[in-house]
Write an enzyme that holds these catalytic residues in place. Sequence first.
Site, PDB file in Angstrom:
ATOM      1  N   LYS A  56       0.844  -1.200   0.000  1.00 12.67           N
ATOM      2  CA  LYS A  56       0.000   0.000   0.000  1.00 12.67           C
ATOM      3  C   LYS A  56       0.881   1.253   0.000  1.00 12.67           C
ATOM      4  O   LYS A  56       0.638   2.191  -0.751  1.00 12.67           O
ATOM      5  CB  LYS A  56      -0.921  -0.006   1.234  1.00 12.67           C
ATOM      6  CG  LYS A  56      -2.040  -1.038   1.118  1.00 12.67           C
ATOM      7  CD  LYS A  56      -2.792  -1.251   2.419  1.00 12.67           C
ATOM      8  CE  LYS A  56      -3.788  -2.389   2.264  1.00 12.67           C
ATOM      9  NZ  LYS A  56      -4.492  -2.744   3.490  1.00 12.67           N
ATOM     10  N   GLN A 100      -4.506  -1.382   9.704  1.00 10.85           N
ATOM     11  CA  GLN A 100      -4.411  -2.697   9.068  1.00 10.85           C
ATOM     12  C   GLN A 100      -5.005  -3.777   9.976  1.00 10.85           C
ATOM     13  O   GLN A 100      -4.622  -3.916  11.134  1.00 10.85           O
ATOM     14  CB  GLN A 100      -2.928  -3.009   8.748  1.00 10.85           C
ATOM     15  CG  GLN A 100      -2.715  -4.302   7.994  1.00 10.85           C
ATOM     16  CD  GLN A 100      -3.327  -4.282   6.590  1.00 10.85           C
ATOM     17  OE1 GLN A 100      -3.247  -3.311   5.856  1.00 10.85           O
ATOM     18  NE2 GLN A 100      -3.965  -5.393   6.207  1.00 10.85           N
ATOM     19  N   ASP A 123     -10.952   3.016   4.201  1.00 15.83           N
ATOM     20  CA  ASP A 123     -11.317   1.597   4.082  1.00 15.83           C
ATOM     21  C   ASP A 123     -12.831   1.427   3.956  1.00 15.83           C
ATOM     22  O   ASP A 123     -13.311   0.344   3.593  1.00 15.83           O
ATOM     23  CB  ASP A 123     -10.835   0.818   5.316  1.00 15.83           C
ATOM     24  CG  ASP A 123      -9.553   0.043   5.042  1.00 15.83           C
ATOM     25  OD1 ASP A 123      -9.271  -0.216   3.847  1.00 15.83           O
ATOM     26  OD2 ASP A 123      -8.853  -0.301   6.000  1.00 15.83           O
TER      27      ASP A 123
END
Length: 303
Positions: A56, A100, A123
Amino acid sequence: MKNLDKNIDGKSYANKLLKKIFPLSQEYFYKFNRKPSLAVILIGEDPASNVYVKNKIRTAEANNIKSIEIKLPTETSEKELLQKIISLNEEVEIDGILVQLPLPNHISEQNVINTINPDKDVDGFHPVNFGKLYMGVPNFVPCTPLGCLYMLKNELKHLSGKNAVIVGRSNIVGKPMASLLLSSDCTVTLTHSKTKYLKEHCKKADILIAAVGCPEMIDDTYVNENAIVIDVGINRVADPLQNKKSMLVGDINYKKVYNIVKKITPVPGGVGPMTIACLMHNTIKAAYKNKKYNFIDILEDST
Ligand code: NDP
């Protein structure tokens, strides 16, 4: 010679999307004198999470997006983590925040998700964004289902009236995928571990999406010849050809299903690259929103 015609090439779709993102982040820099920014919090030493975060960050840097990696030890308390998120929420120059997953067992994922400012929630997991998506007025949409939809729209052009079957009902893949397909006028069947006659449901699918986490569970007996198959699963298994080495497989038995269906995403090289490209899309969107600037959603345009 191997016929690659049936493969849905996630890498090439991801590159296509990133090519549209790059000029937007450049334009952002010229307009606001700073890069769009993404804070990524990684807790603990999980090797798979480490790889995902590295990918990422690498993609962000390559696309003019500033990434701030915040590595915290496994012992970090929930309170400490929530305080970190609150301070990132307040920093005006942070546009997107990503924590994460999975988290260590002593930290509640839901508390963490609830603490992220919904306008920085790249997200798309916050209940506000989840609810908006379900109501058909999306703000931030989870990256993996968003990437799947982008590929499906490009492959099929019109989704209206298609019979879509999703295997797996998680909050991060299955449920948002169902909302997106419903908003695209598909007839959606959302299946799970208690579903009866799973095979029969799957066999009727024009679009079959597997997000289960069971290596190669779906084989040729689950599909029909017109199906477009999207394999979200990422499972590490022993490589039968190379002693002691491991390999990645999806939830679909690719070798068996490939010969039957119309189109299929491979693993790796299918959904994975699109997930990261969609994270970049959501970050740029958050950056423009942060400046109260109108952002024309590039995912709406599938050209
Ligand atoms: P979860 O474990 O959260 O959810 C799995 C879902 O599959 C559950 O709804 C479960 O049902 C269902 N399920 C489990 N076994 C069966 C079965 N035998 N028959 C039917 N349904 C079943 O997984 P995630 O959604 O987080 O992830 C799914 C897969 O996708 C994983 O392999 C993950 O690594 C991968 N993934 C890939 C991403 C990418 O970028 N490519 C991103 C995110 C995930 P129930 O609810 O009844 O328990």
